[in-house]
Motif scaffolding. Sequence first.
Motif, short mmCIF file in Angstrom:
data_model
loop_
_atom_site.label_atom_id
_atom_site.label_comp_id
_atom_site.label_asym_id
_atom_site.label_seq_id
_atom_site.Cartn_x
_atom_site.Cartn_y
_atom_site.Cartn_z
N LYS A 1 0.82 -1.22 0.00
CA LYS A 1 0.00 0.00 0.00
C LYS A 1 0.85 1.27 0.00
O LYS A 1 0.43 2.32 -0.49
N GLU A 2 2.05 1.16 0.56
CA GLU A 2 2.97 2.31 0.60
C GLU A 2 3.65 2.53 -0.75
O GLU A 2 4.43 3.46 -0.91
N GLY A 3 3.33 1.67 -1.72
CA GLY A 3 3.92 1.80 -3.04
C GLY A 3 5.32 1.23 -3.15
O GLY A 3 6.06 1.51 -4.11
N LYS A 4 5.71 0.40 -2.19
CA LYS A 4 7.03 -0.22 -2.18
C LYS A 4 6.91 -1.71 -2.51
O LYS A 4 5.83 -2.29 -2.50
N SER A 5 8.04 -2.31 -2.79
CA SER A 5 8.08 -3.74 -3.08
C SER A 5 8.41 -4.51 -1.81
O SER A 5 9.37 -4.18 -1.11
N GLY A 6 7.62 -5.53 -1.52
CA GLY A 6 7.86 -6.35 -0.34
C GLY A 6 7.70 -7.83 -0.68
O GLY A 6 6.85 -8.20 -1.49
N LYS A 7 8.51 -8.67 -0.06
CA LYS A 7 8.40 -10.11 -0.30
C LYS A 7 9.10 -10.89 0.81
O LYS A 7 9.96 -10.36 1.51
N PHE A 8 8.66 -12.13 0.97
CA PHE A 8 9.33 -13.07 1.87
C PHE A 8 10.24 -13.95 1.01
O PHE A 8 9.76 -14.54 0.04
N LEU A 9 11.49 -14.05 1.36
CA LEU A 9 12.41 -14.97 0.69
C LEU A 9 12.97 -15.93 1.72
O LEU A 9 13.65 -15.51 2.65
N GLU A 10 12.65 -17.21 1.55
CA GLU A 10 13.15 -18.25 2.43
C GLU A 10 13.87 -19.29 1.58
O GLU A 10 13.75 -19.29 0.35
N ASN A 11 14.60 -20.16 2.23
CA ASN A 11 15.34 -21.17 1.48
C ASN A 11 14.43 -22.11 0.70
O ASN A 11 14.75 -22.52 -0.41
N LYS A 12 13.27 -22.44 1.27
CA LYS A 12 12.37 -23.39 0.63
C LYS A 12 11.09 -22.76 0.09
O LYS A 12 10.32 -23.41 -0.61
N GLU A 13 10.86 -21.50 0.41
CA GLU A 13 9.58 -20.88 0.07
C GLU A 13 9.75 -19.40 -0.17
O GLU A 13 10.60 -18.74 0.44
N GLU A 14 8.94 -18.85 -1.08
CA GLU A 14 8.94 -17.42 -1.36
C GLU A 14 7.50 -16.93 -1.43
O GLU A 14 6.62 -17.65 -1.92
N ILE A 15 7.26 -15.72 -0.94
CA ILE A 15 5.90 -15.16 -0.92
C ILE A 15 5.96 -13.74 -1.48
O ILE A 15 6.75 -12.91 -1.04
N TYR A 16 5.09 -13.49 -2.48
CA TYR A 16 5.05 -12.19 -3.15
C TYR A 16 3.63 -11.62 -3.10
O TYR A 16 2.66 -12.38 -2.96
N ILE A 17 3.52 -10.31 -3.26
CA ILE A 17 2.22 -9.66 -3.36
C ILE A 17 2.20 -8.80 -4.62
O ILE A 17 3.20 -8.16 -4.95
N PHE A 18 1.09 -8.82 -5.35
CA PHE A 18 1.02 -8.05 -6.59
C PHE A 18 -0.42 -7.74 -6.94
O PHE A 18 -1.35 -8.39 -6.46
N ASP A 19 -0.60 -6.72 -7.82
CA ASP A 19 -1.96 -6.35 -8.24
C ASP A 19 -2.10 -6.22 -9.76
O ASP A 19 -3.20 -6.02 -10.25
N LYS A 20 -1.02 -6.34 -10.49
CA LYS A 20 -1.09 -6.25 -11.95
C LYS A 20 -0.45 -7.48 -12.59
O LYS A 20 -1.13 -8.31 -13.17
N SER A 21 0.86 -7.58 -12.50
CA SER A 21 1.54 -8.74 -13.07
C SER A 21 2.78 -9.05 -12.26
O SER A 21 3.30 -8.20 -11.54
N ILE A 22 3.25 -10.28 -12.41
CA ILE A 22 4.45 -10.71 -11.71
C ILE A 22 5.15 -11.78 -12.53
O ILE A 22 4.50 -12.63 -13.17
N GLU A 23 6.46 -11.74 -12.54
CA GLU A 23 7.27 -12.77 -13.20
C GLU A 23 8.38 -13.16 -12.23
O GLU A 23 9.10 -12.30 -11.73
N ILE A 24 8.51 -14.44 -11.95
CA ILE A 24 9.53 -14.90 -11.01
C ILE A 24 10.24 -16.13 -11.57
O ILE A 24 9.68 -16.89 -12.37
N LYS A 25 11.47 -16.32 -11.11
CA LYS A 25 12.24 -17.48 -11.52
C LYS A 25 11.78 -18.71 -10.74
O LYS A 25 11.51 -18.63 -9.54
N THR A 26 11.74 -19.82 -11.42
CA THR A 26 11.29 -21.07 -10.81
C THR A 26 12.14 -22.23 -11.31
O THR A 26 12.91 -22.08 -12.26
N ASP A 27 11.96 -23.36 -10.68
CA ASP A 27 12.44 -24.64 -11.21
C ASP A 27 11.22 -25.43 -11.65
O ASP A 27 10.11 -25.24 -11.11
N ILE A 28 11.40 -26.29 -12.60
CA ILE A 28 10.29 -27.11 -13.08
C ILE A 28 9.73 -27.94 -11.92
O ILE A 28 10.48 -28.53 -11.14
N ASN A 29 8.41 -27.95 -11.81
CA ASN A 29 7.65 -28.66 -10.78
C ASN A 29 7.59 -27.94 -9.43
O ASN A 29 7.02 -28.48 -8.47
#
Length: 213
Positions: free
Chosen positions: A118-146
């Motif tokens: 809401k503050e207009g900044k980018s925020g995310k959780f980055l963990e070794n096994k899990e990642e959490i993002y928030i978005f309202d238009k579009s998002i592209e992230i790197k992944t591994d298959i499966n």
Amino acid sequence: MKRCLLVGNGMKNPPQFLRDLAKSVDFVVGIDAGAETLLESGVKVDLAIGDFDSLKNKELLKRINHLEYPKEKDYSDTEIAVTHALSLGYDEIILTNMLGGRTDHLLFNLSILYRIFKEGKSGKFLENKEEIYIFDKSIEIKTDINDIVSIFPLLGKILFKDSKGLYYPLKGKSVELGETLTLSNYALSNSIYVEIENGVAILILKRIRPKYS
């Protein structure tokens, strides 16, 4: 883009994960005992914030810059740390060591992620096994298959305009609270793309292979 890393007192990530993550940011904050975890991992702490009720060795506070708050307060240590990072003008706030343990902490920390958004900044959780993002238009992230990809409709109904790299295409689909259509999708490539027409979404990425053992 100025980046700030906030390290909490949740489930600990491997030391090398924290060291590499710290190298990618401009400022590192240890939240309560998160400061102790950083020092044990060989990471320089720019600032420690909290009431430090979980800190095993309070002597270390003599060696680092810190802001100490009373245990009885109206805000969590994590919220105070985020507020401070925002006041310093950081464009991206990365939170780690935030998962595991209490479900109430997780839910409120996700709401703090929404506050950053809401503050207009980018925020995310980055963990070794899990990642959490928030978005309202579009998002592209790197992944591994499966890798497992789930999208949670945070505010009302979400209409999907497009998606790429997912086993179950989302284009033309919709999901709202109380529905599980977007639970446990799968990545088909080394990146995924999701675009929505309206609403605010939380994207949760569960890695099949952790970055660090």
